[in-house]
Design a protein around this motif. Sequence first.
Motif, mmCIF file in Angstrom:
data_model
loop_
_atom_site.group_PDB
_atom_site.id
_atom_site.type_symbol
_atom_site.label_atom_id
_atom_site.label_comp_id
_atom_site.label_asym_id
_atom_site.label_seq_id
_atom_site.Cartn_x
_atom_site.Cartn_y
_atom_site.Cartn_z
ATOM 1 N N ALA A 1 -10.289 64.411 36.914
ATOM 2 C CA ALA A 1 -10.227 62.955 37.049
ATOM 3 C C ALA A 1 -8.849 62.426 36.682
ATOM 4 C CB ALA A 1 -11.287 62.304 36.163
ATOM 5 N N ASP A 2 -8.277 61.622 37.595
ATOM 6 C CA ASP A 2 -7.077 60.884 37.220
ATOM 7 C C ASP A 2 -7.518 59.635 36.455
ATOM 8 O OD1 ASP A 2 -7.985 59.035 39.124
ATOM 9 O OD2 ASP A 2 -6.566 59.713 40.658
ATOM 10 N N ARG A 3 -6.577 58.777 36.127
ATOM 11 C CA ARG A 3 -6.908 57.613 35.283
ATOM 12 C C ARG A 3 -7.981 56.732 35.922
ATOM 13 N NH1 ARG A 3 -4.174 56.727 30.017
ATOM 14 N NH2 ARG A 3 -2.611 58.394 29.989
ATOM 15 N N GLU A 4 -7.828 56.487 37.221
ATOM 16 C CA GLU A 4 -8.772 55.601 37.883
ATOM 17 C C GLU A 4 -10.154 56.246 37.959
ATOM 18 O OE1 GLU A 4 -9.298 51.776 39.881
ATOM 19 O OE2 GLU A 4 -7.822 52.660 38.507
ATOM 20 N N GLU A 5 -10.196 57.530 38.256
ATOM 21 C CA GLU A 5 -11.481 58.227 38.338
ATOM 22 C C GLU A 5 -12.153 58.314 36.971
ATOM 23 O OE1 GLU A 5 -10.687 61.246 42.119
ATOM 24 O OE2 GLU A 5 -9.913 61.759 40.124
ATOM 25 N N PHE A 6 -11.369 58.547 35.933
ATOM 26 C CA PHE A 6 -11.960 58.624 34.599
ATOM 27 C C PHE A 6 -12.426 57.252 34.130
ATOM 28 C CE2 PHE A 6 -11.904 59.532 29.936
ATOM 29 C CZ PHE A 6 -12.805 60.591 29.970
ATOM 30 N N THR A 7 -11.723 56.220 34.557
ATOM 31 C CA THR A 7 -12.172 54.857 34.256
ATOM 32 C C THR A 7 -13.514 54.591 34.920
ATOM 33 O OG1 THR A 7 -9.878 54.090 34.092
ATOM 34 C CG2 THR A 7 -11.579 52.411 34.385
ATOM 35 N N ALA A 8 -13.673 55.041 36.160
ATOM 36 C CA ALA A 8 -14.951 54.883 36.851
ATOM 37 C C ALA A 8 -16.048 55.677 36.157
ATOM 38 C CB ALA A 8 -14.819 55.331 38.307
ATOM 39 N N PHE A 9 -15.707 56.812 35.604
ATOM 40 C CA PHE A 9 -16.678 57.632 34.880
ATOM 41 C C PHE A 9 -17.154 56.929 33.609
ATOM 42 C CE2 PHE A 9 -17.197 60.915 31.481
ATOM 43 C CZ PHE A 9 -18.419 61.429 31.912
ATOM 44 N N LEU A 10 -16.228 56.379 32.834
ATOM 45 C CA LEU A 10 -16.594 55.729 31.572
ATOM 46 C C LEU A 10 -17.156 54.331 31.767
ATOM 47 C CD1 LEU A 10 -13.738 56.692 29.072
ATOM 48 C CD2 LEU A 10 -15.982 57.742 29.360
ATOM 49 N N HIS A 11 -16.733 53.643 32.817
ATOM 50 C CA HIS A 11 -17.161 52.264 33.065
ATOM 51 C C HIS A 11 -17.691 52.127 34.492
ATOM 52 C CE1 HIS A 11 -15.384 50.696 29.304
ATOM 53 N NE2 HIS A 11 -14.470 51.620 29.508
ATOM 54 N N PRO A 12 -18.769 52.809 34.810
ATOM 55 C CA PRO A 12 -19.243 52.825 36.202
ATOM 56 C C PRO A 12 -19.658 51.461 36.720
ATOM 57 C CG PRO A 12 -20.908 53.744 34.724
ATOM 58 C CD PRO A 12 -19.642 53.596 33.924
ATOM 59 N N GLU A 13 -20.064 50.566 35.819
ATOM 60 C CA GLU A 13 -20.499 49.245 36.266
ATOM 61 C C GLU A 13 -19.371 48.434 36.889
ATOM 62 O OE1 GLU A 13 -19.065 48.917 32.049
ATOM 63 O OE2 GLU A 13 -20.372 50.293 33.148
ATOM 64 N N GLU A 14 -18.110 48.864 36.677
ATOM 65 C CA GLU A 14 -16.958 48.137 37.207
ATOM 66 C C GLU A 14 -16.553 48.596 38.604
ATOM 67 O OE1 GLU A 14 -15.601 45.619 35.612
ATOM 68 O OE2 GLU A 14 -16.867 45.874 33.847
ATOM 69 N N PHE A 15 -17.227 49.620 39.145
ATOM 70 C CA PHE A 15 -16.805 50.211 40.410
ATOM 71 C C PHE A 15 -17.966 50.251 41.391
ATOM 72 C CE2 PHE A 15 -13.825 51.594 37.261
ATOM 73 C CZ PHE A 15 -12.610 51.713 37.919
ATOM 74 N N GLU A 16 -17.708 49.745 42.593
ATOM 75 C CA GLU A 16 -18.773 49.646 43.584
ATOM 76 C C GLU A 16 -19.374 51.011 43.910
ATOM 77 O OE1 GLU A 16 -21.523 47.898 45.777
ATOM 78 O OE2 GLU A 16 -19.985 46.772 44.680
ATOM 79 N N HIS A 17 -18.539 52.036 44.032
ATOM 80 C CA HIS A 17 -19.055 53.349 44.420
ATOM 81 C C HIS A 17 -19.847 54.030 43.307
ATOM 82 C CE1 HIS A 17 -15.294 54.572 42.388
ATOM 83 N NE2 HIS A 17 -15.837 55.772 42.240
ATOM 84 N N MET A 18 -19.863 53.421 42.114
ATOM 85 C CA MET A 18 -20.619 53.988 40.992
ATOM 86 C C MET A 18 -21.927 53.237 40.743
ATOM 87 S SD MET A 18 -18.762 56.526 39.950
ATOM 88 C CE MET A 18 -19.441 56.922 38.333
#
Length: 320
Positions: free
Chosen positions: A175-192
């Motif tokens: 995971a790069d920064r954006e992917e790890f951010t999506a992992f920790l904060h999935p509610e902030e990302f549409e694909h999560m």
Amino acid sequence: MDVFGFACALLLCTVVAHGKPTLRKERVLHDPELSRQAHEDNKSFQYDHEAFLGKEEAKTFDQLTPEESKDRLSKIVDRIDSDADGYITTAELKAWIKRVQKRYVYENVAKVWTDYDLNKDNKISWDEYKQATYGYYLANPEEFEDTTDQFSFKKMLPRDERRFKTADLNGDLAADREEFTAFLHPEEFEHMRDIVVLETLEDIDKNSDGHVDEDEYIADMFAHEDGGPEPDWVRTEREQFSDFRDLNKDGKMDQDEIRHWIMPQDYDHAQAEARHLVYESDQDKDQMLTKEEILENWNMFVGSQATNYGEDLTRNHDEL
């Protein structure tokens, strides 16, 4: 917004630095009804402040005098007034609140990044995350013989792996920064969003039938231990389930109904917060705020998302 609970996870954290499984947390988005209720109680501002920052960080704000708070809030108001016309509109407040929310998410990731990027390649692989979070458990399973601990870790490891792979858009298991951010904060990302819905279902669906019935819904927020009558608020929640959660009236929530519950499409929390702040502080009822009106009602703002629940008042001007 993350997040972490369970006594067994706390045990692991004492052994393995800051490693924390992505355990069950507060339901992602609160009900509009609850948000309005909180806004009606001025005593809730300090509670919100501590709930958002944690008590230790809240103490930093508590050390400011009213005069210092107003001085720092004044500087923040200048930043919110994007067109520098001397008036703060609802749109400007909404934009600022969204900026604060986004900044919190990325700062949170930055704080934990080095705990997981073990080889310092500016990526976090699944193996690195698994080692940092579950390494001690995997190497010493005999120390977790308690049935509850075993169940929790065996459940959480594949759940984290599933979420990690969903966040890992290029599929390289790093995971790069954006992917790890999506992992920790999935509610902030549409694909999560589907993962958030699925994890919520798994948390509440105790009989594993793929749905959440009324009793499971209530049990998620209320433990009926003494056998006495249910509090009034629980009865109200049962009515909420029947009237607003169970949309097709089959006595249970499916994944679409859960999504509607935790991610209502017709409710924007930043917009609601901005409207609330304007309504409560707009003394001349022109639907805009002057700096004077904001400072007159400063205690409401330092307990709101506009100042990151007071934390921004402890920052340097350049950090905002």
